[in-house]
Design a protein around this motif. Structure first.
Motif, PDB file in Angstrom:
ATOM      1  N   PHE A   1       6.534   9.836   8.999  1.00 20.95           N
ATOM      2  CA  PHE A   1       6.075  11.185   8.664  1.00 20.95           C
ATOM      3  C   PHE A   1       6.749  11.704   7.399  1.00 20.95           C
ATOM      4  N   ALA A   2       8.204  11.815   7.642  1.00 19.22           N
ATOM      5  CA  ALA A   2       9.145  12.135   6.896  1.00 19.22           C
ATOM      6  C   ALA A   2       8.965  11.452   5.364  1.00 19.22           C
ATOM      7  N   GLU A   3       9.064  10.281   5.492  1.00 13.23           N
ATOM      8  CA  GLU A   3       8.857   9.451   4.298  1.00 13.23           C
ATOM      9  C   GLU A   3       7.577   9.778   3.417  1.00 13.23           C
ATOM     10  N   LEU A   4       6.591   9.930   4.344  1.00 15.43           N
ATOM     11  CA  LEU A   4       5.428  10.179   3.410  1.00 15.43           C
ATOM     12  C   LEU A   4       5.274  11.475   3.022  1.00 15.43           C
ATOM     13  N   LYS A   5       5.806  12.354   3.608  1.00 20.01           N
ATOM     14  CA  LYS A   5       5.895  13.952   3.246  1.00 20.01           C
ATOM     15  C   LYS A   5       6.668  14.321   1.916  1.00 20.01           C
ATOM     16  N   SER A   6       7.547  13.472   1.805  1.00 20.46           N
ATOM     17  CA  SER A   6       8.390  13.401   0.515  1.00 20.46           C
ATOM     18  C   SER A   6       7.678  12.949  -0.789  1.00 20.46           C
ATOM     19  N   MET A   7       6.402  12.278  -0.562  1.00 25.07           N
ATOM     20  CA  MET A   7       5.769  11.838  -1.658  1.00 25.07           C
ATOM     21  C   MET A   7       4.630  12.376  -1.766  1.00 25.07           C
TER      22      MET A   7
ATOM     23  N   PHE B   1      -1.928  16.691   2.072  1.00 20.63           N
ATOM     24  CA  PHE B   1      -1.462  16.989   3.357  1.00 20.63           C
ATOM     25  C   PHE B   1      -1.379  15.881   4.285  1.00 20.63           C
ATOM     26  N   ILE B   2      -0.533  15.804   5.399  1.00 25.45           N
ATOM     27  CA  ILE B   2      -0.285  14.769   6.074  1.00 25.45           C
ATOM     28  C   ILE B   2      -0.114  15.230   7.719  1.00 25.45           C
ATOM     29  N   LYS B   3      -0.753  14.370   8.546  1.00 28.24           N
ATOM     30  CA  LYS B   3      -1.006  15.025  10.051  1.00 28.24           C
ATOM     31  C   LYS B   3      -0.802  13.811  10.961  1.00 28.24           C
ATOM     32  N   THR B   4      -0.586  14.057  12.247  1.00 23.44           N
ATOM     33  CA  THR B   4      -0.408  12.848  13.156  1.00 23.44           C
ATOM     34  C   THR B   4      -1.861  13.248  14.040  1.00 23.44           C
ATOM     35  N   SER B   5      -2.178  12.097  14.633  1.00 20.61           N
ATOM     36  CA  SER B   5      -3.367  12.220  15.639  1.00 20.61           C
ATOM     37  C   SER B   5      -3.454  11.153  16.331  1.00 20.61           C
ATOM     38  N   ASP B   6      -4.460  11.024  17.544  1.00 18.08           N
ATOM     39  CA  ASP B   6      -4.750   9.635  18.396  1.00 18.08           C
ATOM     40  C   ASP B   6      -3.594   9.414  19.338  1.00 18.08           C
ATOM     41  N   PHE B   7      -2.865  10.184  19.592  1.00 20.65           N
ATOM     42  CA  PHE B   7      -1.681   9.791  20.364  1.00 20.65           C
ATOM     43  C   PHE B   7      -2.201   9.121  21.564  1.00 20.65           C
ATOM     44  N   ASN B   8      -1.640   8.127  22.162  1.00 22.90           N
ATOM     45  CA  ASN B   8      -2.170   7.493  23.399  1.00 22.90           C
ATOM     46  C   ASN B   8      -0.834   6.764  24.094  1.00 22.90           C
ATOM     47  N   ALA B   9      -0.891   6.921  25.576  1.00 20.01           N
ATOM     48  CA  ALA B   9       0.265   6.274  26.166  1.00 20.01           C
ATOM     49  C   ALA B   9      -0.354   5.647  27.369  1.00 20.01           C
ATOM     50  N   SER B  10      -0.183   4.620  27.712  1.00 23.03           N
ATOM     51  CA  SER B  10      -0.858   3.842  28.907  1.00 23.03           C
ATOM     52  C   SER B  10      -0.272   2.529  29.277  1.00 23.03           C
ATOM     53  N   PRO B  11      -0.347   2.103  30.476  1.00 21.60           N
ATOM     54  CA  PRO B  11       0.297   0.803  30.919  1.00 21.60           C
ATOM     55  C   PRO B  11      -0.826  -0.205  30.542  1.00 21.60           C
TER      56      PRO B  11
ATOM     57  N   ARG C   1      -0.742   7.849  15.468  1.00 24.12           N
ATOM     58  CA  ARG C   1      -1.313   7.667  14.002  1.00 24.12           C
ATOM     59  C   ARG C   1      -0.851   8.775  13.001  1.00 24.12           C
ATOM     60  N   VAL C   2      -0.499   8.365  11.830  1.00 21.59           N
ATOM     61  CA  VAL C   2      -0.124   9.330  10.958  1.00 21.59           C
ATOM     62  C   VAL C   2      -1.022   8.991   9.599  1.00 21.59           C
ATOM     63  N   ILE C   3      -1.565  10.163   9.298  1.00 18.42           N
ATOM     64  CA  ILE C   3      -2.697  10.248   8.388  1.00 18.42           C
ATOM     65  C   ILE C   3      -2.260  11.025   7.062  1.00 18.42           C
ATOM     66  N   VAL C   4      -2.649  10.272   5.934  1.00 23.66           N
ATOM     67  CA  VAL C   4      -2.045  11.132   4.342  1.00 23.66           C
ATOM     68  C   VAL C   4      -3.386  11.116   3.826  1.00 23.66           C
ATOM     69  N   HIS C   5      -3.489  12.477   3.440  1.00 28.26           N
ATOM     70  CA  HIS C   5      -4.786  12.845   2.494  1.00 28.26           C
ATOM     71  C   HIS C   5      -3.951  13.411   1.258  1.00 28.26           C
TER      72      HIS C   5
ATOM     73  N   MET D   1       3.378   4.728  -1.133  1.00 32.29           N
ATOM     74  CA  MET D   1       3.259   5.108   0.491  1.00 32.29           C
ATOM     75  C   MET D   1       3.171   3.956   1.361  1.00 32.29           C
ATOM     76  N   ILE D   2       2.004   2.962   1.107  1.00 29.63           N
ATOM     77  CA  ILE D   2       2.155   1.955   1.884  1.00 29.63           C
ATOM     78  C   ILE D   2       3.282   1.320   2.299  1.00 29.63           C
ATOM     79  N   ASP D   3       4.005   1.035   0.838  1.00 29.61           N
ATOM     80  CA  ASP D   3       5.207   0.137   1.024  1.00 29.61           C
ATOM     81  C   ASP D   3       6.225   0.988   1.886  1.00 29.61           C
ATOM     82  N   SER D   4       6.436   2.339   1.679  1.00 28.72           N
ATOM     83  CA  SER D   4       7.376   3.289   2.484  1.00 28.72           C
ATOM     84  C   SER D   4       7.075   3.199   3.856  1.00 28.72           C
TER      85      SER D   4
END
Length: 242
Positions: A72-78, A86-96, A115-119, A129-132
């Motif tokens: 998130f921090a890397e992408l936000k700087s770009m 804008f940049i946001k996170t979504s679709d957090f999931n935790a499961s066994p 998930r981290v989404i960049v617009h 951005m993909i590289d970073s």
């Protein structure tokens, strides 16, 4: 009484004929299109961060948070928020996760995904951005799409062109059949895009090191072609004729 009944019967017949005549008015149907191709000026990239731990959900979650924050921090700087990025996170999931051995469910590990989404309108930086993001620990680049910020204006302009073509074409047909246009019966419009280069990426975690190394060796990061966006407008119109 008999005269009244006859008069009512005649009136009923005439009324019925009037309704039938209205229903059976002649009409002409036409379909027209208009389209344009335009270079995209918006990109949206979806990065996935997936972590696992064999013993602790808490550890898998903490590791995921650390990596996601770094990505998130890397992408936000770009990005340029003043330009609408804008940049946001979504679709957090935790499961066994379980597997089946001899029809018996056996625990394997805990898995956490985020998930981290960049617009962004900084399309020239998409490769970087993909590289970073990969270097920062993203495990998948799930999706990359390009679009046009002026879509509504482009669509409205094209619908106007298609509507003019529809009326012109209907008028030509009416003239050829010895009639004139007499109002609109139905009028339907639609607009859509066809992205010639809508790219999707699926990068397995064991590919990250190789991809990151390759991308880092390139001066501008991963090479990305944004292609063109084709915008299509369609008009289905029906005109009464007389």
């Amino acid at each position: 009484m008999k005269k009244v009944l006859v008069s009512l019967a005649v009136l009923s017949v005439l009324t019925g004929l009037g309704v039938q005549a209205a229903v059976e008015r002649g009409y002409i149907s036409v379909n027209t299109t208009a389209n344009t191709e335009i270079a995209p000026d918006v990109a949206e990239i979806s990065f996935a961060v997936q972590t696992t731990d064999n013993k602790s959900m808490q550890k898998a979650t903490q590791t995921n948070k650390e990596i996601s924050d770094k990505v998130f921090a890397e992408l936000k700087s770009m990005i340029n928020t003043q330009n609408g990025d804008f940049i946001k996170t979504s679709d957090f999931n935790a499961s066994p996760l379980y597997s089946y051995v001899n029809s018996k469910r056996v625990f394997e590990k805990y898995q956490v995904s985020n998930r981290v989404i960049v617009h962004t309108k900084s399309i020239e930086n998409v490769g970087k951005m993909i590289d970073s993001a990969i270097t920062a620990g993203a495990t998948n680049v799930d999706n990359l799409t390009f679009s046009v910020s002026s879509y509504d204006k482009q669509c409205n302009d094209l619908i106007t062109i298609a509507a003019d073509k529809a009326r012109t074409r209907a008028g030509i047909i009416a003239k050829a059949t010895g009639s004139n246009l007499d109002g609109i019966r139905t009028f339907d419009t639609s607009c859509s895009t066809n992205n010639y280069n809508n790219q999707r990426f699926y990068m397995a975690k064991n590919m990250m090191a190789d991809v990151a190394e390759t991308a880092s060796s390139m001066a501008g990061g991963i090479s990305i072609s944004d292609g063109v966006i084709k915008i299509n407008a369609n008009v289905n119109a029906t005109y009464f004729v007389k």
